[in-house]
Design a protein around this motif. Sequence first.
Motif, PDB file in Angstrom:
ATOM      1  N   PHE A 197      15.118  -4.611  11.080  1.00  0.00           N
ATOM      2  CA  PHE A 197      15.244  -3.415  10.465  1.00  0.00           C
ATOM      3  C   PHE A 197      14.797  -3.217   8.887  1.00  0.00           C
ATOM      4  N   ILE A 198      15.161  -4.264   8.240  1.00  0.00           N
ATOM      5  CA  ILE A 198      14.762  -4.122   7.014  1.00  0.00           C
ATOM      6  C   ILE A 198      13.289  -4.810   6.651  1.00  0.00           C
ATOM      7  N   ASN A 199      12.779  -5.868   7.546  1.00  0.00           N
ATOM      8  CA  ASN A 199      11.467  -6.414   7.355  1.00  0.00           C
ATOM      9  C   ASN A 199      10.460  -5.511   7.832  1.00  0.00           C
ATOM     10  N   ILE A 253      13.178   1.441  -4.586  1.00  0.00           N
ATOM     11  CA  ILE A 253      13.933   2.484  -3.913  1.00  0.00           C
ATOM     12  C   ILE A 253      13.449   3.788  -4.115  1.00  0.00           C
ATOM     13  N   LEU A 254      12.955   4.368  -5.120  1.00  0.00           N
ATOM     14  CA  LEU A 254      12.469   5.550  -5.721  1.00  0.00           C
ATOM     15  C   LEU A 254      11.120   5.794  -4.969  1.00  0.00           C
ATOM     16  N   VAL A 255      10.473   4.691  -4.587  1.00  0.00           N
ATOM     17  CA  VAL A 255       8.842   4.801  -4.024  1.00  0.00           C
ATOM     18  C   VAL A 255       9.311   5.139  -2.489  1.00  0.00           C
ATOM     19  N   THR A 256      10.153   4.225  -1.904  1.00  0.00           N
ATOM     20  CA  THR A 256      10.598   4.623  -0.622  1.00  0.00           C
ATOM     21  C   THR A 256      10.958   5.801  -0.309  1.00  0.00           C
ATOM     22  N   LEU A 257      11.948   6.441  -1.199  1.00  0.00           N
ATOM     23  CA  LEU A 257      12.432   7.906  -1.148  1.00  0.00           C
ATOM     24  C   LEU A 257      11.339   8.850  -1.403  1.00  0.00           C
ATOM     25  N   GLY A 258       9.954   8.339  -1.787  1.00  0.00           N
ATOM     26  CA  GLY A 258       9.104   9.526  -1.949  1.00  0.00           C
ATOM     27  C   GLY A 258       9.099  10.180  -3.206  1.00  0.00           C
ATOM     28  N   VAL A 259      10.341   9.859  -4.018  1.00  0.00           N
ATOM     29  CA  VAL A 259      10.477  10.296  -5.509  1.00  0.00           C
ATOM     30  C   VAL A 259       9.510  10.013  -6.473  1.00  0.00           C
ATOM     31  N   GLU A 260       9.046   8.717  -6.245  1.00  0.00           N
ATOM     32  CA  GLU A 260       7.949   8.126  -7.124  1.00  0.00           C
ATOM     33  C   GLU A 260       6.844   7.662  -6.336  1.00  0.00           C
ATOM     34  N   ASP A 261       5.401   8.050  -6.790  1.00  0.00           N
ATOM     35  CA  ASP A 261       4.366   7.723  -6.200  1.00  0.00           C
ATOM     36  C   ASP A 261       3.672   6.686  -7.167  1.00  0.00           C
ATOM     37  N   ASP A 262       3.817   5.490  -6.959  1.00  0.00           N
ATOM     38  CA  ASP A 262       3.141   4.644  -7.843  1.00  0.00           C
ATOM     39  C   ASP A 262       2.089   3.537  -6.984  1.00  0.00           C
ATOM     40  N   PRO A 263       1.027   3.863  -6.493  1.00  0.00           N
ATOM     41  CA  PRO A 263       0.286   3.023  -5.613  1.00  0.00           C
ATOM     42  C   PRO A 263      -0.368   1.912  -6.309  1.00  0.00           C
ATOM     43  N   LYS A 264      -0.551   1.810  -7.752  1.00  0.00           N
ATOM     44  CA  LYS A 264      -0.884   0.578  -8.288  1.00  0.00           C
ATOM     45  C   LYS A 264       0.242  -0.278  -8.960  1.00  0.00           C
ATOM     46  N   GLY A 265       1.457   0.192  -8.786  1.00  0.00           N
ATOM     47  CA  GLY A 265       2.493  -0.580  -9.740  1.00  0.00           C
ATOM     48  C   GLY A 265       3.437  -0.893  -8.576  1.00  0.00           C
ATOM     49  N   TYR A 266       4.550  -0.244  -8.627  1.00  0.00           N
ATOM     50  CA  TYR A 266       5.780  -0.752  -7.759  1.00  0.00           C
ATOM     51  C   TYR A 266       5.324  -0.282  -6.203  1.00  0.00           C
ATOM     52  N   THR A 322      12.020   1.429   4.574  1.00  0.00           N
ATOM     53  CA  THR A 322      13.021   0.883   3.776  1.00  0.00           C
ATOM     54  C   THR A 322      12.464   0.472   2.544  1.00  0.00           C
ATOM     55  N   PRO A 323      13.321   0.224   1.503  1.00  0.00           N
ATOM     56  CA  PRO A 323      12.804  -0.401   0.241  1.00  0.00           C
ATOM     57  C   PRO A 323      12.312  -1.824   0.332  1.00  0.00           C
ATOM     58  N   VAL A 324      11.519  -2.253  -0.420  1.00  0.00           N
ATOM     59  CA  VAL A 324      10.887  -3.662  -0.306  1.00  0.00           C
ATOM     60  C   VAL A 324      12.205  -4.763  -0.589  1.00  0.00           C
ATOM     61  N   ILE A 325      12.668  -5.092   0.478  1.00  0.00           N
ATOM     62  CA  ILE A 325      13.636  -6.111   0.277  1.00  0.00           C
ATOM     63  C   ILE A 325      13.153  -7.542   0.923  1.00  0.00           C
ATOM     64  N   GLY A 326      13.163  -8.560   0.085  1.00  0.00           N
ATOM     65  CA  GLY A 326      12.387  -9.651   0.662  1.00  0.00           C
ATOM     66  C   GLY A 326      13.184 -10.651   1.598  1.00  0.00           C
ATOM     67  N   ILE A 327      12.998 -10.214   2.676  1.00  0.00           N
ATOM     68  CA  ILE A 327      13.784 -11.205   3.716  1.00  0.00           C
ATOM     69  C   ILE A 327      12.865 -11.235   4.736  1.00  0.00           C
ATOM     70  N   PRO A 328      12.628 -12.343   5.401  1.00  0.00           N
ATOM     71  CA  PRO A 328      11.675 -12.812   6.520  1.00  0.00           C
ATOM     72  C   PRO A 328      11.893 -12.286   7.855  1.00  0.00           C
ATOM     73  N   LEU A 329      10.761 -11.856   8.558  1.00  0.00           N
ATOM     74  CA  LEU A 329      10.642 -11.485  10.042  1.00  0.00           C
ATOM     75  C   LEU A 329      11.054 -12.701  10.651  1.00  0.00           C
ATOM     76  N   PRO A 330      12.153 -12.681  11.476  1.00  0.00           N
ATOM     77  CA  PRO A 330      12.567 -13.879  12.167  1.00  0.00           C
ATOM     78  C   PRO A 330      11.655 -14.321  13.283  1.00  0.00           C
ATOM     79  N   LEU A 331      11.381 -15.751  13.100  1.00  0.00           N
ATOM     80  CA  LEU A 331      10.481 -16.540  13.907  1.00  0.00           C
ATOM     81  C   LEU A 331       8.881 -16.409  13.658  1.00  0.00           C
ATOM     82  N   PHE A 332       8.756 -15.300  12.899  1.00  0.00           N
ATOM     83  CA  PHE A 332       7.178 -14.913  12.678  1.00  0.00           C
ATOM     84  C   PHE A 332       6.839 -15.565  11.100  1.00  0.00           C
ATOM     85  N   SER A 333       7.733 -14.934  10.215  1.00  0.00           N
ATOM     86  CA  SER A 333       7.387 -15.296   8.685  1.00  0.00           C
ATOM     87  C   SER A 333       7.198 -16.863   8.818  1.00  0.00           C
ATOM     88  N   TYR A 334       6.131 -16.998   7.728  1.00  0.00           N
ATOM     89  CA  TYR A 334       6.333 -18.508   7.265  1.00  0.00           C
ATOM     90  C   TYR A 334       7.223 -18.835   6.530  1.00  0.00           C
TER      91      TYR A 334
END
Lengths: 652, 485
Positions: free
Chosen positions: B441-443, B333-346, B451-463
Amino acid sequence: MEKDYSLEKRKWLVVALVVAVVVLFAAKLYDLQLGDNNYGDAAASNAYLNRTIYPDRGLIYDREGRLVVYNQPAYDLVIIPKDLKAFDTLDLCQTLQVPIEELRQRINTLKDGRKYSGYVQQVLMRHLAPEVIGRLQEKLFRFPGFYIAQRVLRQYNYTCGANILGDIREVNQNDIMADDYYRPGDYTGDLGVEKSYEHWLRGVKGKEIFMRDAFGRLQGRFHDGRDDVAPEAGKDLKLSIDFELQKLGEHLMEGKIGAIVAIEPKTGEVLCLVSSPGYDPALLVGRERSKNYAMLLTNHYKPLYDRAIMASYPPGSTFKPTQGLIFLQEGIITTETAYPCSRGFISGGMRVGCHGHGSPLPLKPALATSCNAYFCWGFKRMMDNGHKKYASTRDAFEVWKRHMVSMGYGYRLGIDLPGESRGFIPNSNFYDKMKKGQWNSYSIISDAIGQGEILATPLQIANLGATIANRGYYITPHVVKEIMGVGILKKNRERHDPTIDKRYYDDIAMGMRMAVTGGTCRGANLPGFEVCGKTGTAQNPHGRDHSVFMGFAPMNDPQIAICVYVENAGFGATFAVPIASLVLDQYLNRNNGGLSPARQAAANAMASRHTVPGYTPIFSAPKRPDTAADSPSTAATHSKTDSATVKSLDKQ
Amino acid sequence: MSQLRINSADDKSLPRYIDWVTLVLYFVMVVAGAVSIYAATNSHYTLEALFSFDQNSGKQLLWAGLSFVLGLALLLIDKRLYDAYAYPFYALMIVLLVVTAFIAPDIKGSRSWLSLGPVSLQPAEFAKSATALCLAKLFDTYGFKLNNWKSYAIAGGIILLPMICIVLEHETGSALVYSSLLLVLYREGMSGLVLFALASVVAYAILALKFASLTLLGIPMGIALCFIVAMVLTVAMLLFYCRSLTLGRNVAFWYGGTGLLVWLLSLAGVSVNGWVYFGLVIAVSVLYLLFGMLRDDLRRVALTTGFLVASVAFSLVVDYAFSSMAMYQQKRILVTLGVEDDPKGYGYNVRQSQIAIGSGGLTGKGFMEGTQTKLKFVPEQHTDFIFCTIGEEQGFIGSMAVLLLFAALILRCIVIAERQHSTFARVYCYCVACYLLFHLFINIGMVLGITPVIGIPLPLFSYGGSSMWGFTLLLFIMLRLDADR
């Protein structure tokens, strides 16, 4: 069940949300994909590993086809900081024979992402010895991120001609910014033809593109190698320089300051270009380069300063032929016109001294005896508008100046070496400023005899010799005869015709011949060749007069034009003439074994006559460096102990 | 079982009543999805690889083929079956979810996979249809209206129950999907205040977290901003919801006047403590509004006052609530909000997926030419991050095409929903539209870094077979219901 129509309008909120999401995403996609950012570069640097293949740098031959400069492979240890993984530091140190702290410190410096790109090869250690490379290559797989880059060291077959050959150095930030070709760690020509022909010599880099995945593992060649580029070797150069002549020239100039320029008149090819003191080109190779470069740069005698093309000297009496030509062209004199000389030019309350000879003299004997008075009278006549030809003295001087410029003075001749100086020929405006508008033929009379404000490079003086030898034209002087496989560059074939009628040149040539046969430079006479010459003894504010000679030979069908300029050596006849004579002798007899033993002895005698007090020849490399000698002494001692360890290991 | 017979007369007319637009969109998306998965997982084009069941793309084609069979079967089932068995189906799915939570093996922290021999299925994907049918059935019940606590509780319970089960399976993302059904409830009569409150909660959370490290008037700027927004919203509610010009105007002057005073004092060098200022000003306004209830619409003013108090309370506990989340969730969430910048981690996933999409440019790098995805810089490139492959290889044009396909499908669902005569069919169709919208919206939002990384698939596209079948089930039941309207 009934449909509730009051609620049906609520569908618009859902529709609005769908539209909002699509618009939001479209805007973000637009920003990411079409906006001004460098995601493309980021993706490329993620995925592609470009391995550069360095082309062989072009070789350099002299005019006789003798190999002068060639390449010796050298190996650098490079790292790609981003690829580094944990490794056995101690093992690497033993292999490289460097102390562990030093290695750690070097690696940490290169890993500093603010200064060095993590994706690009960075040089960790230069010019490793072949045995070190051999050992390293076997275990390189244990050191991820370390690579061996093959580079080139220049090697020289002659210890002379450094001012012509130049050297190569590692590129700096400016080079990289100015030319897309260069990457950090590359080499570029720094001086001489290495610099001016850099584009031909360097060749075209090849590259191999590999793909690597997120874990740094190579995933084969990009496009199966279809986009790989094979390196293209640099072009070889054939210099117009005769390196045996160059060697002799530098030998003769030992212990003296000055320059020798010899030109083949018909082609403008420079046969030798000596700047003294010179230095061994091998000094500027390898690990010792920066130390030696600093030494040469700070030396009092400025060996890096190529006097042959950079130094502006008063041409002195070698300037007189130009005066004769201008006076004839302008109709100020005919070949019969004679001017009196009573041990000098005495007029208007001023005196320009001369030495004892017959009087009055016409042009040719005046050239032969280098009569100052003759040329002062002619100059005064022209400036004072004796023929009512010019509107004013200013006007007359401008005409004079234009003739001078057409003969190659006052501007760069355009030789294919960096740093050429343009000499100096004043114009009327210059004198207006200098003399605050108050000037006449008397105040500038010194110009007539190559003194005063006149300055010329030895190259320009030699070029005058070539012009007279050609009887009225010259080809842009150049040191590269041919780019092998390409041909002669157009700018090196450019013919220039001064604004003087060709018919006047014969008289000048005859005057210069008389100077050799019975005038001031009898010392230049060579049996079997009709040498033409003109001495000069140039006054200067730095001490003793400069000793100058300008000439060509043979008189008909000339093969060589020459200028010898020796700083603070006194009369032209004492240093410049004998030096020129030996150079001419060597060149004209090049197919007959060069100098005779007697003349060789004369050359050695000349070499030991020094004009610089306490001069010691310091600018030669200690010995021909092979790669082992190139590695620093510390590494060498390490090597001894280490090879012992290796041997014992082998036994186990 | 006689009820379950297949109506042969319907069969013949089926092609005439089926919604071909949806069918074509479905088909196009499934094929485009399989092609994208193929591009994401292979670096060389070979026919064998395309159909190899060892490869994800081959498997996806198998799932797709089975989906078509499933879809056809669903179309042949009598509509009344869905109606009649909605509750049992729902009950069965809940049981299945609970069972799964306890017996499923731990796969990367998730206990949602049920192994059935060679294939693994995620019951959570099928529970979506069950919940939608159940909700539809509820609203179809005679006399049911969302107008009392009991009705809210039942509808909310139907939605919450699968969510709780799925959270038990450690699939928080999949559980969140059900929250999109609130939109369905809204369409069916739920008070707009619920959505308003929800939107406010999200806004407070974002403000409080994004500006947590700055200060205003000596208190965290995030909280101060929440207070200010709450004050503005309160005034707006007084004016437009309570329709009380007097109350709105007076409170607005009170807030504005004191705010101006504080500002002027700060210019003069007198700093007012934020806790004191906001505490006093808001407390006084609450007292005033309690008094105002007597004069105006009691219920509405009370709700507004409650909103203000709840807003203040929520603003104060955001931090605590946030810190009780899992560390990886906080970081995302913090990465999405731009509060933290962690290009190698989260931030690695999002950074690499932005590089992938950004490097695609207008027309993309071409089919199978994407380096970011193929060389595994983008994680999960064939499942949750499949949109990266499209963005990288097909560029802006391809990405927009996929985006518009989804928009068309969702809007089509709404059109279909609104043309239904039965509440059952309408509610069901809305559920489908809302599920799709949430997933979209989420995917894509996560892939784009919105949006923050929330693991839900893209309907009909995701494996993934479960996701493919889950959405096939949703869409084809909708088509079946629509064909019978």
